[in-house]
Design an enzyme around this catalytic site. Sequence first.
Site, PDB file in Angstrom:
ATOM      1  N   CYS A  46      58.060  46.855  39.378  1.00  0.00           N
ATOM      2  CA  CYS A  46      58.815  45.770  38.722  1.00  0.00           C
ATOM      3  C   CYS A  46      57.941  45.000  37.743  1.00  0.00           C
ATOM      4  O   CYS A  46      58.295  44.806  36.586  1.00  0.00           O
ATOM      5  CB  CYS A  46      59.383  44.838  39.778  1.00  0.00           C
ATOM      6  SG  CYS A  46      60.274  43.449  39.066  1.00  0.00           S
ATOM      7  N   CYS A  52      61.049  46.028  35.640  1.00  0.00           N
ATOM      8  CA  CYS A  52      61.892  44.885  35.244  1.00  0.00           C
ATOM      9  C   CYS A  52      61.246  43.966  34.200  1.00  0.00           C
ATOM     10  O   CYS A  52      61.876  43.626  33.195  1.00  0.00           O
ATOM     11  CB  CYS A  52      62.228  44.003  36.445  1.00  0.00           C
ATOM     12  SG  CYS A  52      62.180  44.791  38.049  1.00  0.00           S
ATOM     13  N   LYS A  77      60.269  45.557  30.773  1.00  0.00           N
ATOM     14  CA  LYS A  77      61.564  45.983  30.209  1.00  0.00           C
ATOM     15  C   LYS A  77      62.315  44.792  29.608  1.00  0.00           C
ATOM     16  O   LYS A  77      62.791  44.825  28.482  1.00  0.00           O
ATOM     17  CB  LYS A  77      62.373  46.654  31.333  1.00  0.00           C
ATOM     18  CG  LYS A  77      63.739  47.174  30.984  1.00  0.00           C
ATOM     19  CD  LYS A  77      64.883  46.239  31.239  1.00  0.00           C
ATOM     20  CE  LYS A  77      65.032  45.562  32.534  1.00  0.00           C
ATOM     21  NZ  LYS A  77      65.709  46.245  33.591  1.00  0.00           N
ATOM     22  N   TYR A  94      71.097  52.954  34.449  1.00  0.00           N
ATOM     23  CA  TYR A  94      70.805  51.682  33.790  1.00  0.00           C
ATOM     24  C   TYR A  94      69.504  51.711  32.982  1.00  0.00           C
ATOM     25  O   TYR A  94      69.419  51.101  31.917  1.00  0.00           O
ATOM     26  CB  TYR A  94      70.871  50.512  34.783  1.00  0.00           C
ATOM     27  CG  TYR A  94      69.649  50.324  35.668  1.00  0.00           C
ATOM     28  CD1 TYR A  94      68.633  49.460  35.286  1.00  0.00           C
ATOM     29  CD2 TYR A  94      69.527  50.971  36.878  1.00  0.00           C
ATOM     30  CE1 TYR A  94      67.518  49.261  36.082  1.00  0.00           C
ATOM     31  CE2 TYR A  94      68.425  50.793  37.689  1.00  0.00           C
ATOM     32  CZ  TYR A  94      67.421  49.936  37.283  1.00  0.00           C
ATOM     33  OH  TYR A  94      66.316  49.751  38.077  1.00  0.00           O
ATOM     34  N   GLU A 148      69.433  50.827  29.039  1.00  0.00           N
ATOM     35  CA  GLU A 148      68.615  49.682  28.624  1.00  0.00           C
ATOM     36  C   GLU A 148      67.617  50.092  27.544  1.00  0.00           C
ATOM     37  O   GLU A 148      67.442  49.402  26.540  1.00  0.00           O
ATOM     38  CB  GLU A 148      67.884  49.094  29.837  1.00  0.00           C
ATOM     39  CG  GLU A 148      68.825  48.358  30.787  1.00  0.00           C
ATOM     40  CD  GLU A 148      68.155  47.854  32.059  1.00  0.00           C
ATOM     41  OE1 GLU A 148      68.723  46.987  32.722  1.00  0.00           O
ATOM     42  OE2 GLU A 148      67.050  48.330  32.407  1.00  0.00           O
ATOM     43  N   HIS A 195      83.678  23.948  29.147  1.00  0.00           N
ATOM     44  CA  HIS A 195      84.137  24.265  27.799  1.00  0.00           C
ATOM     45  C   HIS A 195      83.169  23.747  26.746  1.00  0.00           C
ATOM     46  O   HIS A 195      82.652  22.646  26.904  1.00  0.00           O
ATOM     47  CB  HIS A 195      85.520  23.635  27.593  1.00  0.00           C
ATOM     48  CG  HIS A 195      86.127  24.001  26.277  1.00  0.00           C
ATOM     49  ND1 HIS A 195      86.653  25.250  26.030  1.00  0.00           N
ATOM     50  CD2 HIS A 195      86.281  23.281  25.144  1.00  0.00           C
ATOM     51  CE1 HIS A 195      87.111  25.276  24.786  1.00  0.00           C
ATOM     52  NE2 HIS A 195      86.890  24.105  24.231  1.00  0.00           N
ATOM     53  N   GLU A 224      84.174  30.327  31.058  1.00  0.00           N
ATOM     54  CA  GLU A 224      85.393  29.614  31.458  1.00  0.00           C
ATOM     55  C   GLU A 224      86.571  30.578  31.608  1.00  0.00           C
ATOM     56  O   GLU A 224      87.525  30.299  32.333  1.00  0.00           O
ATOM     57  CB  GLU A 224      85.736  28.472  30.494  1.00  0.00           C
ATOM     58  CG  GLU A 224      86.131  28.887  29.102  1.00  0.00           C
ATOM     59  CD  GLU A 224      86.357  27.673  28.181  1.00  0.00           C
ATOM     60  OE1 GLU A 224      87.149  26.797  28.539  1.00  0.00           O
ATOM     61  OE2 GLU A 224      85.712  27.616  27.111  1.00  0.00           O
TER      62      GLU A 224
HETATM   63  C1  FAD Z   1      62.071  50.767  33.870  1.00  0.00           C
HETATM   64  C2  FAD Z   1      62.526  50.067  35.125  1.00  0.00           C
HETATM   65  C3  FAD Z   1      63.276  48.917  35.028  1.00  0.00           C
HETATM   66  C4  FAD Z   1      63.708  48.266  36.167  1.00  0.00           C
HETATM   67  N1  FAD Z   1      64.446  47.138  36.032  1.00  0.00           N
HETATM   68  C5  FAD Z   1      64.878  46.466  37.112  1.00  0.00           C
HETATM   69  C6  FAD Z   1      65.614  45.269  36.997  1.00  0.00           C
HETATM   70  O1  FAD Z   1      65.910  44.807  35.881  1.00  0.00           O
HETATM   71  N2  FAD Z   1      65.998  44.628  38.117  1.00  0.00           N
HETATM   72  C7  FAD Z   1      65.692  45.105  39.364  1.00  0.00           C
HETATM   73  O2  FAD Z   1      66.048  44.472  40.350  1.00  0.00           O
HETATM   74  N3  FAD Z   1      64.998  46.256  39.517  1.00  0.00           N
HETATM   75  C8  FAD Z   1      64.584  46.941  38.433  1.00  0.00           C
HETATM   76  N4  FAD Z   1      63.848  48.085  38.584  1.00  0.00           N
HETATM   77  C9  FAD Z   1      63.616  48.618  39.946  1.00  0.00           C
HETATM   78  C10 FAD Z   1      62.451  47.905  40.622  1.00  0.00           C
HETATM   79  O3  FAD Z   1      61.309  47.971  39.816  1.00  0.00           O
HETATM   80  C11 FAD Z   1      62.192  48.551  41.989  1.00  0.00           C
HETATM   81  O4  FAD Z   1      63.387  48.573  42.730  1.00  0.00           O
HETATM   82  C12 FAD Z   1      61.131  47.788  42.781  1.00  0.00           C
HETATM   83  O5  FAD Z   1      59.930  47.703  42.087  1.00  0.00           O
HETATM   84  C13 FAD Z   1      60.909  48.471  44.134  1.00  0.00           C
HETATM   85  O6  FAD Z   1      59.882  47.816  44.832  1.00  0.00           O
HETATM   86  P1  FAD Z   1      59.049  48.607  45.936  1.00  0.00           P
HETATM   87  O7  FAD Z   1      58.202  47.587  46.605  1.00  0.00           O
HETATM   88  O8  FAD Z   1      59.933  49.437  46.763  1.00  0.00           O
HETATM   89  O9  FAD Z   1      58.149  49.636  45.136  1.00  0.00           O
HETATM   90  P2  FAD Z   1      57.152  49.455  43.835  1.00  0.00           P
HETATM   91  O10 FAD Z   1      57.391  48.167  43.221  1.00  0.00           O
HETATM   92  O11 FAD Z   1      57.343  50.686  43.106  1.00  0.00           O
HETATM   93  O12 FAD Z   1      55.743  49.397  44.547  1.00  0.00           O
HETATM   94  C14 FAD Z   1      55.168  50.500  45.180  1.00  0.00           C
HETATM   95  C15 FAD Z   1      53.670  50.422  45.007  1.00  0.00           C
HETATM   96  O13 FAD Z   1      53.049  51.349  45.892  1.00  0.00           O
HETATM   97  C16 FAD Z   1      51.932  51.930  45.236  1.00  0.00           C
HETATM   98  N5  FAD Z   1      51.655  53.192  45.951  1.00  0.00           N
HETATM   99  C17 FAD Z   1      52.413  54.306  46.011  1.00  0.00           C
HETATM  100  N6  FAD Z   1      51.860  55.197  46.855  1.00  0.00           N
HETATM  101  C18 FAD Z   1      50.711  54.625  47.339  1.00  0.00           C
HETATM  102  C19 FAD Z   1      49.719  55.055  48.262  1.00  0.00           C
HETATM  103  N7  FAD Z   1      49.801  56.240  48.886  1.00  0.00           N
HETATM  104  N8  FAD Z   1      48.677  54.233  48.514  1.00  0.00           N
HETATM  105  C20 FAD Z   1      48.586  53.013  47.899  1.00  0.00           C
HETATM  106  N9  FAD Z   1      49.516  52.563  47.031  1.00  0.00           N
HETATM  107  C21 FAD Z   1      50.564  53.358  46.765  1.00  0.00           C
HETATM  108  C22 FAD Z   1      52.411  52.108  43.812  1.00  0.00           C
HETATM  109  O14 FAD Z   1      51.324  52.234  42.918  1.00  0.00           O
HETATM  110  C23 FAD Z   1      53.198  50.816  43.605  1.00  0.00           C
HETATM  111  O15 FAD Z   1      52.394  49.790  43.084  1.00  0.00           O
HETATM  112  C24 FAD Z   1      63.371  48.774  37.454  1.00  0.00           C
HETATM  113  C25 FAD Z   1      62.624  49.936  37.561  1.00  0.00           C
HETATM  114  C26 FAD Z   1      62.195  50.578  36.416  1.00  0.00           C
HETATM  115  C27 FAD Z   1      61.375  51.832  36.537  1.00  0.00           C
END
Ligand code: FAD
Length: 452
Positions: free
Chosen positions: A43, A48, A51, A179, A183, A437, A442
Site C-alpha cells: 500500500c 494505494c 497510485k 481496478y 486506475e 446544497h 444531495e
Molecule cells: C497498484 C495497487 C493499488 C492499490 N490501491 C489500493 C487502494 O486504493 N485501496 C486499498 O484499500 N488497497 C489498495 N491496494 C491493495 C493494498 O495495497 C493491499 O490490499 C494491502 O497492501 C495488503 O496488505 P498486506 O499486509 O496483506 O500485504 P502487503 O502490504 O503486501 O505487505 C506484505 C509485506 O510482506 C513482505 N514479505 C513478503 N514475503 C516475505 C517474507 N518471506 N519475509 C519477509 N517479508 C516478506 C513484502 O515485502 C511486503 O512488504 C492496491 C494494491 C496495488 C498493487
Amino acid sequence: MSTFDYDLFVIGAGSGGVRAGRIAAKHGAKVAVAEEYRVGGTCVIRGCVPKKLFVYASKFAEEFEDAVGFGWTTEKVSFDWDTLLENKDKEIDRLNKAYIRNLEAAGAELILERATIVDQNTVQLASGRKVRARYILVATGASPFIPQHLPGRELAITSNEAFHLERLPRRIVIVGGGYIAVEFAGIFNGLGVETVLLYRGEQILRGFDDDLRNHLAAEMKKKGIEIRTGVDVAEIVRSGDGVRVTLTDGAAIGAGQVMYATGRIPNTFGLGLENVGLQGTPHGAINVDAYSKTEVESIYAVGDVTNRVNLTPVAIREGHAFADTVFGNKPTTVNHSLIPTAVFSQPELGTVGLTEAQARSGHAKVDIYKTSFRPMKHTLSGRDERMLMKLVVDGETDRVLGCHIAGPDAGEMAQLLGIAVTCGATKAQFDATMAVHPTAAEELVTMREKSK
Ligand SMILES: Cc1cc2nc3c(=O)[nH]c(=O)nc-3n(C[C@H](O)[C@H](O)[C@H](O)COP(=O)(O)OP(=O)(O)OC[C@H]3O[C@@H](n4cnc5c(N)ncnc54)[C@H](O)[C@@H]3O)c2cc1C
C-alpha cells in the site's frame, strides 16, 4: 523460562503485519517483524499511496482545460515526469520511516530480512539465523504476475515497475479489467500517454454494479482511452525501442510499454508452508478461520495472503483483530460483508453494499433509484461528463442494500454512505435527511422516483 525468543513473529511489514505487530506489542507481547523489501508494504511503497499521488498528477490536465470556462488563461502549462517521480519517492521515504518509527515506538523489533517457516514455532531468516516464537503471523501480501506461458512476457511490466518508469511512453497497452488496470489507464491517459485498455471479458470491473461499469467505460472512452473487450494478448515482441502486442483476434498494437494488471497472487511461494502441512488454496492463498487462524494452532495469517478481500483497511482490521484475539484476551472477528470501497478511476467510483444483480438474486423485491446528471462544475467548463448515482433498496423492508456512485469525490461519499448502510438505514431515512446544497451528494437524499 520460556523456550521462545518471541511471543509473536510477524512475517511481512505491510498493512496487516505492522498493525498486528504494533497492537500485540501494546498488549505486552514480545514481538519481531521481518520484512524482505521495505517497511510499509504494498500500500505504502507500491500501491494505494503512490497510485493516488499519480492520480492527482494526472487530473491536472483536465483541471487546466476546465479552468478556461471560469476565466483562467492556462497557456504554456507543462508536465515533468521526473519531478513527479522524485516528489513521490520523497513522500514514500517519509512514510516508510514513519512506519519504522511507529513499530519501534510500540516496542516491536524490526528484522530487515526474508523469513520462512521451518516448523510450527520456528522461523528461519535469510541470514540463516533461526528464531522461535509462540505464534507466527503470516502477513506476506500478494504480488502482481504476468502469465507464465505468454510469449514475450519478459517485455511486459506490472504496477511495480509503472511507479519507476524512466520516461513516459507515447502509447501504453494495459492488460486487465480490474481496478488497478482502470486506475492506471486513467493515470497514463491524463499524463498524455495514448492508452489502450485490453480486457478479455465483456466489460471492465467485473463484480461491480453493471450500471457503474457501463457508465465508467463510456466516460473513459470520452476521455480518449481506447477500451477493447473480448480480446487477450497472444504475443509480445520487441519492436524498435518499444513493443508490438499481437492480440488473439489477430490485430496488433505498437506501444512503448505493455503493462499487466490481470490479478495478484498471494506471496506463499518458498515460504515453507509445506513444512507445517499447510496446503493453501489452488490460488496459493492461506486458508484461515474467522479469527485468521490456519489449521496449525500457532500460525495465523492476515491480509492479501489469505485472499479474502484484498484491500488495505481490511488487512489492517484483520491484523488488529488477530492481536486483540491472541494477545488482548478479546476474541474479535472481521465483518467482510459490507466494505465501502473506491476506485480511483477517472471519473472516480464509490460503492458500498450489494450490486443490483446481487440484490435481485437474494431479495424477493428490489427497488432501484437512479440518476445521471451533469455536475455543476461542467456547466461552465463545458466538459461532456456525467455523474451517476444509484441506490439499491430492499422493496420489502425499505432498507438500503447498496449505493453506487461514479463522479467527482465518489470515494469520499462511499465512506460516509458506508456508515448509513452499516447502520441499516432505510430509503425513508435517506429521504428524511436534509440535503446539503449545492452539492452532488444531495442527489442521494432527493431521489424520489423508482427507476423502471
Ligand atoms: C497498484 C495497487 C493499488 C492499490 N490501491 C489500493 C487502494 O486504493 N485501496 C486499498 O484499500 N488497497 C489498495 N491496494 C491493495 C493494498 O495495497 C493491499 O490490499 C494491502 O497492501 C495488503 O496488505 P498486506 O499486509 O496483506 O500485504 P502487503 O502490504 O503486501 O505487505 C506484505 C509485506 O510482506 C513482505 N514479505 C513478503 N514475503 C516475505 C517474507 N518471506 N519475509 C519477509 N517479508 C516478506 C513484502 O515485502 C511486503 O512488504 C492496491 C494494491 C496495488 C498493487
